[in-house]
Design an enzyme around this catalytic site. Structure first.
Site, PDB file in Angstrom:
ATOM      1  CG  HIS A 191      -2.008  -1.054   0.733  1.00 26.12           C
ATOM      2  ND1 HIS A 191      -2.280  -2.146   1.435  1.00 26.12           N
ATOM      3  CD2 HIS A 191      -3.048  -0.857  -0.096  1.00 26.12           C
ATOM      4  CE1 HIS A 191      -3.654  -2.229   1.249  1.00 26.12           C
ATOM      5  NE2 HIS A 191      -4.018  -1.421   0.323  1.00 26.12           N
ATOM      6  CD  GLU A 215      -0.508  -4.029  -5.889  1.00 25.99           C
ATOM      7  OE1 GLU A 215      -1.780  -3.189  -5.207  1.00 25.99           O
ATOM      8  OE2 GLU A 215      -1.308  -5.526  -5.726  1.00 25.99           O
ATOM      9  CG  HIS A 291      -5.344  -1.256  -8.183  1.00 22.79           C
ATOM     10  ND1 HIS A 291      -7.003  -0.502  -8.666  1.00 22.79           N
ATOM     11  CD2 HIS A 291      -5.649  -2.092  -7.261  1.00 22.79           C
ATOM     12  CE1 HIS A 291      -6.949  -0.358  -7.019  1.00 22.79           C
ATOM     13  NE2 HIS A 291      -6.304  -1.454  -6.466  1.00 22.79           N
TER      14      HIS A 291
END
Length: 373
Positions: A191, A215, A291
């Site tokens: 994140h 990620e 995404h």
């Protein structure tokens, strides 16, 4: 054919509201789109109204022109709320055009290069807190057919990470890897929380567990940090969900800054823009792993574009609220970790307003750095 009206629907779905649109034409054909932006529901609904003068009366078959007209009239061109509203309207026009010509949406983007799409699962952790709980939920997800799992297990860590939090993260990763074995891909969600030094330290600790990628390991605002992370990380790097529009992907791709680029169809402006970004990435031999934490229409639209990408890798699938199947006609067919590409005209999905009305929008608190999803 002309667009005569459109209606938006905001539906509460767990940690965010799903935002749908139906676009109506003078020939009775309508199309659906989605514009979900987490925690920005009212801003997106306002963007739809701002775009109305440029959409009503337009020919829905002029898909590229519609995007261009809405985009050039938008002063804030990298605003995800406006781009997502544009994306929803553009997607609805693709749906209308596919229905008008009785062809699936992927035919409008060059046709299929594959009949099925590899997926990975997000949102499988529930309220897990301990390594044992994460391992148990991972086993359940695999029993349900998951072949790849993504999750955030860094709690409230931000910029740096304490020794205690690092030790906990290592134990969680070890427990999940042991629970699912070597055949299941594990994807780390960070994140965008770490500075470069810390992200590299975390990647070094995670590398022995062979994660598929990490990620958003660093704060996404500074592209150069992502580039440096990619250069030195022992774990493959994925990023791009918070880059809005194809122009913002230019630097990341040009500098070969990731192993996997992750444009979000909604936030980059729609199906055409996602396809263009995939072509930009293809030139640099970068794979695309979009995404996709949105709802059923976003998934359908992204699925169709992914089917046309030579450099597609994997698509995110969120384990969503149980009434997802009630608010739409979504009929996903998943086989052995792959999502089959439908051949129905347009997107092959509809939204059901009467069912949507049963779950009215709510104000949802942002709780990103909890490790809960």
């Amino acid at each position: 054919m002309k667009i005569v009206d459109y209606t938006t629907y905001a539906v509460f779905a767990g940690y965010r509201n799903l935002i749908f649109v139906k676009v109506f034409t003078d020939e009775g054909i309508y199309g659906v789109g989605e514009a979900t932006v987490e925690w920005k529901t009212n801003a997106v609904l306002g963007a739809f109204e701002d775009l109305r003068p440029y959409v009503i009366g337009a020919d829905p078959g002029r898909i590229e022109w519609l995007f261009f007209e809405c985009f050039r009239q938008s002063y804030w061109r990298t605003d995800p709320c406006t781009l997502s509203a544009i994306a929803a309207l553009e997607t609805a026009c693709v749906d209308i055009t596919g229905k008008a010509y009785q062809i699936p949406a992927y035919q409008l983007f060059g046709g299929k290069v594959r009949d099925r799409i590899r997926i990975y699962t997000n949102g499988w952790t529930g309220n897990a807190k301990t390594p044992v709980e994460y391992a148990e939920r991972a086993k359940r997800a695999v029993e349900r057919g998951a072949k790849a799992l993504k999750w955030d297990f860094f709690g409230m860590s931000y910029l740096t990470i304490t020794p205690e939090a690092m030790d906990r993260a290592i134990k969680v990763m070890a427990a999940v890897r042991e629970a699912v074995g070597p055949e299941v891909d594990l994807l780390i969600e960070a994140h965008g929380r770490f500075n470069l030094h810390t992200a590299l330290k975390v990647a070094k600790e995670m590398a022995p567990f062979k994660p598929f990628f990490m990620e958003e390991p660093v704060i996404p605002d500074i592209v150069e940090d992502t580039v440096e992370m990619h250069k030195y990380s022992p774990v493959p790097v994925a990023a791009g969900e918070r880059l809005f529009g194809k122009a913002m992907f230019r630097e990341l791709i040009h500098k070969n800054g990731v192993d996997y680029a992750q444009p979000d169809l909604l936030h980059v402006g729609g199906m055409n823009e996602l396809k263009k970004i995939s072509i930009m990435a293809e030139v640099q031999n970068i794979q695309i792993a979009p995404h996709n934490p949105g709802g059923p229409v976003a998934t359908a639209a992204t699925l169709h574009v992914c089917a046309t990408m030579p450099n597609f890798e994997s698509l995110e699938m969120l384990r969503d609220v149980p009434y997802r199947s009630e608010i739409s006609t979504e009929k996903l067919v998943i086989e052995d970790g792959y999502l089959l590409v439908p051949d129905t005209p347009g997107l092959g999905i509809d939204i059901l307003p009467e069912e949507c009305a049963k779950y009215p929008m709510r104000v949802t608190p942002q709780n990103l750095f909890s490790g809960a999803f």
